[in-house]
Design an enzyme around this catalytic site. Structure first.
Site, PDB file in Angstrom:
ATOM      1  CG  ASP A 220      -1.904  -1.187   1.167  1.00 60.16           C
ATOM      2  OD1 ASP A 220      -2.472  -1.431   0.086  1.00 60.16           O
ATOM      3  OD2 ASP A 220      -2.086  -1.854   2.196  1.00 60.16           O
TER       4      ASP A 220
ATOM      5  CG  ASP B  71      -7.402  -6.713  -2.949  1.00 59.01           C
ATOM      6  OD1 ASP B  71      -8.543  -7.156  -3.179  1.00 59.01           O
ATOM      7  OD2 ASP B  71      -7.119  -6.017  -1.952  1.00 59.01           O
TER       8      ASP B  71
ATOM      9  CE  LYS C 248     -11.282  -5.623  -1.290  1.00 59.85           C
ATOM     10  NZ  LYS C 248      -9.876  -5.157  -1.441  1.00 59.85           N
TER      11      LYS C 248
ATOM     12  NE  ARG D 143      -2.067  -0.002   7.833  1.00 63.07           N
ATOM     13  CZ  ARG D 143      -3.236   0.595   8.020  1.00 63.07           C
ATOM     14  NH1 ARG D 143      -3.292   1.890   8.258  1.00 63.07           N
ATOM     15  NH2 ARG D 143      -4.354  -0.099   7.961  1.00 63.07           N
TER      16      ARG D 143
END
Length: 230
Positions: free
Chosen positions: A10, A59, A61, A210
């Site tokens: 991310d 990912d 979606k 994270r």
């Protein structure tokens, strides 16, 4: 590749993402590329991860009319990703068409999984969009629909893993975000669990962001989590 860990990338900038990627071992994890990174960096970024010998979970979606989703899934397969997902709430026909379009790829087809209920959602969130059911009830409903469509598995929170394993069987893949090693911040996840507890509950793959990507020593944290889950 036997690792159960999927590291969520991310990042806003490619250089930052690749700096992290170059610190970790592709034999110890796979990588997840989500909407932000893919929208910013596109397929060339995924290709760079493949060149570094990482399996990629795309990912995005998908949730659209059946034909559009099926074509998007085919494009993901052509890109060579290891796993791709769509929203189970798109319905049975959408999922069936997405699965069918992968048939020509045979053993080279990516795993196709469905998102049930986002791990940030609680009872009130569902009620606000007209779903008068608990997250658990909605997860079960959508997981069974996913299995009926012939998909490989679902994304679900760790708390739903045990009951899904019991009702959907051993071959149905369970991919779980909301994984936080002891002592780390929960962030925007609401239904969370430690890596060890999630594996014991029956998770196949753990999505961890994270706690690894923001660690002072990502490689050591990744190694430690792998050791903890055996």
């Amino acid at each position: 590749m036997t690792s159960k860990i999927i590291v969520a990338l991310d990042y806003e900038k490619e250089a930052e993402a690749l700096a992290l990627v170059d610190q970790i071992d592709p034999s110890l994890c796979r990588l997840k590329v989500g909407k932000e990174m893919f929208t910013t960096l596109g397929i060339n970024f995924v290709k760079q991860l493949h060149q570094r010998n990482f399996d990629v979970f795309l990912d995005l979606k998908y949730h659209d009319i059946p034909n559009t989703v099926a074509r998007a899934v085919r494009s993901a397969a052509d890109l060579g990703v290891w796993m791709v997902d769509l929203h189970a709430s798109g319905g049975l026909r959408m999922m069936e068409e997405a699965k069918k379009i992968l048939e020509p790829y045979g053993k080279d087809a990516p795993l196709l999984i469905a998102v049930t209920v986002l791990t940030s959602m609680e009872d009130l969130d569902l009620l606000q969009i007209g779903i008068n059911a608990s997250p658990m009830e909605q997860v079960l409903r959508l997981a069974h629909l996913t299995q009926r469509a012939g998909l490989d598995g679902v994304v679900c929170s760790p708390q739903e893993v045990e009951i899904l394993r019991n009702t959907c069987g051993k071959e149905f893949k369970l991919v779980t975000p909301g994984i936080r090693p002891i002592g780390t911040d929960f962030g925007d996840q609401r239904r969370v669990m430690t890596p060890t507890a999630a594996i014991r509950a029956g998770s196949d793959y753990l999505v961890i962001g994270r706690p690894i990507t923001q660690a002072d020593n990502p490689a050591e944290v990744l190694r430690s989590i792998n050791v903890s889950i055996g």
